[in-house]
Write an enzyme that holds these catalytic residues in place. Structure first.
Site, PDB file in Angstrom:
ATOM      1  N   CYS A 412       0.799  -1.138   0.028  1.00 34.64           N
ATOM      2  CA  CYS A 412      -0.108  -0.038  -0.022  1.00 34.64           C
ATOM      3  C   CYS A 412       0.871   1.275   0.019  1.00 34.64           C
ATOM      4  O   CYS A 412       0.403   2.345  -0.669  1.00 34.64           O
ATOM      5  CB  CYS A 412      -1.003  -0.059   1.350  1.00 34.64           C
ATOM      6  SG  CYS A 412       0.005   0.023   2.610  1.00 34.64           S
ATOM      7  N   HIS A 675      -1.542   1.416   7.454  1.00 33.69           N
ATOM      8  CA  HIS A 675      -2.188   1.190   5.972  1.00 33.69           C
ATOM      9  C   HIS A 675      -2.306   2.569   5.410  1.00 33.69           C
ATOM     10  O   HIS A 675      -2.887   3.617   5.734  1.00 33.69           O
ATOM     11  CB  HIS A 675      -3.527   0.501   5.938  1.00 33.69           C
ATOM     12  CG  HIS A 675      -4.369   0.574   4.745  1.00 33.69           C
ATOM     13  ND1 HIS A 675      -3.711  -0.255   3.608  1.00 33.69           N
ATOM     14  CD2 HIS A 675      -5.355   0.975   4.060  1.00 33.69           C
ATOM     15  CE1 HIS A 675      -4.316  -0.187   2.390  1.00 33.69           C
ATOM     16  NE2 HIS A 675      -5.496   0.479   2.820  1.00 33.69           N
TER      17      HIS A 675
END
Length: 760
Positions: A412, A675
């Site tokens: 990510c 994230h």
């Protein structure tokens, strides 16, 4: 139904969440169970006869109180809630509630012989126990079904009937299981006397048109290229195996009783037999596409391959991404694989083609993310130059699911950084075309032709394209974790720009008495100030430059700024307001500047005046000769030491208007619980913001894949336009859409100067 006794509040009401619910920095998934007292519910109804829009409910598994829109709650009886609670996956739980089984029909009793799903297979079993396990970790004890595995299942269990020191039933060692209700099937288990068995009914189709109601048949294969728009159906009453074609639209499902499928030794062909010639590159877990109807494809994953009764063709059981199927993995009363209802389809294998969205090499499985270096087919590359997306073109190409860059295996940080830099901005396009510092330029080619160009042309980059780049970076940097571990975006950007592409540094900084420093991004370092509760980026940057005594040597074409953070958990500021424009005029060394008092050409700068808000809201302060004398004649400023500015001769001798150097914000990276996601400005309008998450959803479990998503978020403009006092009072939990993640979780801001980019 016998149950171990444990007191449960009979005056609680139970619900299941039907949609995601944002709660602070996270979301509560659909399928979670909630409860509230009847007293609270009735009090709410009494206060508002129309029932208030929000209810305060407790998430049972987490014992957390949340406010939920009443429209996303579905009521449950206590028994249904307890049965559903035994299913650990919220998604699977919701599927069971919606369609898979009828909770009213769960009538498990000790002594019943059943089939149970265990380790993705079906085994005969005997029910010994139905009830809870005295679990005190949740507000409601889940109801499990205790079984003893028989036949082929013997020795595949995990208990002998005892759990956490309590005996719930007795059975052979390693033959017992405690299962949720959806893993137990009450038809199809061999009865004790060995008599003939009636198996669960199979799916059949018949047309809605009453005039054609005599044509009944068993749906065994989906539409393929030769029969676009039709389903191939095996008629019940026809002794031959000849298929007939029916339009897909008028087809609907019903249940019929079928013969025992155990006789489906299937003409001597066993399930799992090797597929025919040209389909050998497809296998279980391959991602495929099927011509669903004219001009439309259905996508899914092969879950099973082999032969089925009444069909000579080699078949594939496919789990589809969408509810376009007709089964949950069962056919003719026999279960071949498991998937949600309406997601399963049995098709001729030759009707399946590798999913072109993930195809990495010719005639290779599309999930070959670990394929050897340089194994990708040249046909997958997009050579040339594709311009960045702007305005309606950006929306048309990028918005939606399976859009953006697909995440895989902790990627990510890279997905968000690449999407931010290249989707809608060309400020760093020179990196894609300048001669690389590496002789073969393979990494630059991968970045340009397999990531940036596909992203801009089709709006999607597959995970294997990013994995190709990660493998190349791994080899070049000699860092083995590049293909597996999460990195910081700045580490990735510095590596690829400096070491691999040999790009000129984006920033040139000079501190007092020191030589010029070159870097690719700037980390904000400041001291915490009590009065600065909700700063904007402009304030933070000025504070950082003042604190470190820094100046810009030149206007940067791209200015990447990291926000102040102390570790993974602690953030210095609960909110940071994005500055849509960054004025760097006063941060430049040897550049003409305005007097903060009169606006004329400044000749002196005073660092000691930085915190003085009486003279100007700006931190950095410079004055002309006259104003500097007047300002520093005050007794509070007599100890200040203004320093002369270096002014170009052309400005000293003439009355030029002093230019302002401003950069515009084009992207923001945010991080929450390790994230990374990104926000991108795709147009000139205030509301032209889009939000990108490379792992927004997932299809399948361990062998599945992440679904990237790009969503428009015009609500960002509303909060940017709000007065600062209102923004300070704004509860992050109440912020609409993705705005909270921009204001509260921002990690890296990206600014560009289109004027300077012309010279880079």
């Amino acid at each position: 139904m016998a149950e171990v006794s444990r007191e449960v509040d009979d005056f609680l009401m139970y619900f299941i969440l039907m949609e995601r619910v944002p709660v602070g920095a996270r979301t509560v998934e659909p399928g979670r169970l909630c409860c509230m007292s009847e007293e609270s519910y009735l009090q709410k109804v009494t206060e508002d006869q129309s029932l208030a829009q929000f209810l305060s409910v407790t998430v049972i598994e987490e014992n957390v109180l949340i406010d939920v829109d009443v429209n996303v709650l579905q009521p449950l009886s206590q028994k249904k809630a307890a049965l559903l609670l035994a299913i650990h996956s919220p998604t699977e739980r919701l599927n069971c509630f919606l369609e898979r089984v009828s909770l009213e029909d769960v009538q498990a009793e000790a002594g019943q012989r059943v089939l149970v799903e265990h380790e993705q297979k079906l085994y005969p079993a005997l029910i010994h126990y139905v009830g809870n396990t005295l679990d005190t970790s949740t507000l409601l004890p889940p109801i499990y079904i205790g079984v003893e595995l028989e036949g082929e299942g013997e020795g595949r269990g995990n208990m002998d009937g005892s759990y956490k020191g309590v005996t719930f039933f007795k059975c052979k060692k390693k033959c017992g299981l405690l299962l949720p209700f959806n893993k137990v099937f009450y038809s199809g288990a061999p009865p004790p006397d060995g008599s003939e068995t009636t198996y669960p009914p199979a799916a059949a189709v018949y047309p809605r048109d009453k005039e054609d109601s005599g044509k009944r048949g068993l749906d065994v294969v989906s539409i393929n290229q030769a029969a676009a728009g039709f389903a191939e159906v095996l008629p019940e009453q026809t002794p031959s195996n000849e298929m007939s074609k029916m339009p897909l639209d008028p087809i609907m499902m019903e249940q019929i009783t079928t013969a025992d499928p155990r006789s489906s030794g299937l003409d001597g062909k066993s399930p799992g037999e090797e597929p025919p010639g040209n389909s050998r590159h497809l296998e279980v877990d391959s991602l495929v596409q099927i011509q669903y109807q004219e001009g439309e494809l259905a996508f899914g994953m092969i879950r099973w391959m082999g032969y089925v009764p009444q069909m000579d063709d080699f078949m594939a059981g496919v789990e589809l991404e969408e509810d376009k199927g007709c089964t949950d993995g069962s056919w003719c009363g026999h279960r071949y694989f498991f998937c949600p209802p309406k997601r399963g389809l049995f098709v001729k294998l030759r009707a399946c083609q590798p999913d072109t969205r993930f195809l990495s090499t010719k005639d290779c499985p599309p999930r070959s993310l670990e394929s050897p270096k340089n194994s990708r087919s040249d046909s997958r590359r997009m050579p040339g130059k594709v311009p960045p997306l702007q305005g309606t073109a950006a929306v048309d190409i990028l918005e939606g699911d399976m859009k953006g860059i697909q995440g895989h295996c902790n990627s990510c940080y890279m997905d968000a950084a690449l999407f931010s830099l290249f989707s809608c901005s060309s400020v760093l396009d020179s990196l894609l075309f300048k001669p690389s510092s590496l002789p073969n330029g393979i990494i630059q080619q991968t970045l340009r032709e397999e990531i940036v160009n596909p992203l801009r042309r089709s709006g999607f980059v597959s995970a294997d394209s990013v994995m190709t780049l990660r493998r190349q970076l791994k080899e070049e940097s000699q860092c083995p974790s590049f293909t597996t571990s999460e990195k910081d975006p700045e580490e990735f950007l510095t590596l690829i720009m400096h070491r691999i592409l040999g790009a000129d540094p984006l920033l040139k900084l000079r501190s007092e008495g020191q030589r010029v420093q070159e870097c690719y991004c700037h980390q904000i370092f400041i001291e915490k100030q009590q009065e600065m509760t909700v700063p904007n980026v402009q304030q933070l940057l000025e504070q950082s430059f003042h604190h470190s005594q820094l100046k810009l040597v030149e206007v940067p074409s791209c200015f990447i700024i990291q926000m102040p953070r102390f570790g993974k958990e602690y953030k210095m500021f609960s909110k940071i307001v994005p500055s849509l424009e960054l004025d760097v005029t006063d941060l430049l060394a040897d550049s003409p500047r305005e007097c903060v008092v009169c606006g004329n050409l400044a000749t002196h700068e005073c660092a000691d005046c930085f915190t003085d808000i009486i003279l100007s809201d700006h931190g950095l302060k410079q004055y002309c000769v006259l104003c500097s004398k007047q300002v520093h004649s005050h007794h509070k400023r007599k100890d200040h030491r203004p320093v002369p500015l270096q002014i170009p001769d052309s400005f000293v001798k003439t009355s030029h208007k002093i230019p302002r150097e401003r950069l515009e914000l084009f992207a923001v990276l945010s991080i929450e619980t390790s994230h990374y996601v990104s926000f991108v400005k795709y147009g000139a309008e205030k509301g032209s913001w889009m939000f990108f998450d490379s792992m927004a959803d997932r299809f399948g479990s361990e062998n599945g894949y992440n679904i990237p998503r790009v969503a428009l978020c015009p609500e960002v403009a509303t909060y940017l336009a709000a007065p600062l006092p209102d923004l300070m009072k704004q509860n992050p939990r109440e912020m609409k859409g993705a705005a909270k993640r921009l204001f509260c979780d921002a990690y890296m801001y990206m600014y560009q100067s289109k004027r300077m980019a012309l010279y880079k």
